[in-house]
Design an enzyme around this catalytic site. Structure first.
Site, PDB file in Angstrom:
ATOM      1  CD1 TRP A  68       0.457   0.675   3.279  1.00  0.00           C
ATOM      2  CD2 TRP A  68      -0.223  -1.313   3.219  1.00  0.00           C
ATOM      3  NE1 TRP A  68       1.044   0.207   4.160  1.00  0.00           N
ATOM      4  CE2 TRP A  68       0.684  -1.192   4.504  1.00  0.00           C
ATOM      5  CE3 TRP A  68      -0.518  -2.722   2.977  1.00  0.00           C
ATOM      6  CZ2 TRP A  68       1.036  -2.288   5.266  1.00  0.00           C
ATOM      7  CZ3 TRP A  68      -0.319  -3.858   3.750  1.00  0.00           C
ATOM      8  CH2 TRP A  68       0.381  -3.434   4.803  1.00  0.00           C
ATOM      9  CD  GLU A  88      -2.838   4.226   8.690  1.00  0.00           C
ATOM     10  OE1 GLU A  88      -3.430   3.901  10.040  1.00  0.00           O
ATOM     11  OE2 GLU A  88      -1.738   4.084   8.406  1.00  0.00           O
TER      12      GLU A  88
END
Length: 81
Positions: free
Chosen positions: A26, A43
């Site tokens: 990511w 996240e």
């Protein structure tokens, strides 16, 4: 700490990071613009478990829903599965 000491510390931390950062699916390479969708998704996933576990889940998830619009239009049960 003085402003000069703070700035020196910041520079040292950024140099250290550039040298030691982990390659994560990511995280955009330093010469590319980060993808906010990938960062947001990672996240959320990282709140639940570890980086080692998230790597494979993230890659599978992105393969199914590569863009935020794909995720927005997906079946909720399919996502939660």
């Amino acid at each position: 700490m003085s402003d000069g000491e703070i700035n020196n510390f910041r520079k040292k931390i950024l140099v250290w990071y550039d040298k030691n950062q982990r390659v994560l699916p990511w995280r955009a390479p330093s010469h590319e613009r980060p993808d906010p969708y990938h960062e947001w998704l990672s996240e959320i996933m990282l709140q639940q478990t570890t980086v080692a576990t998230v790597k494979s889940y993230f890659e599978k998830f992105i393969a199914i829903w590569p863009m935020v619009n794909d995720l927005a239009n997906a079946d909720r049960d399919a996502i939660m599965k």
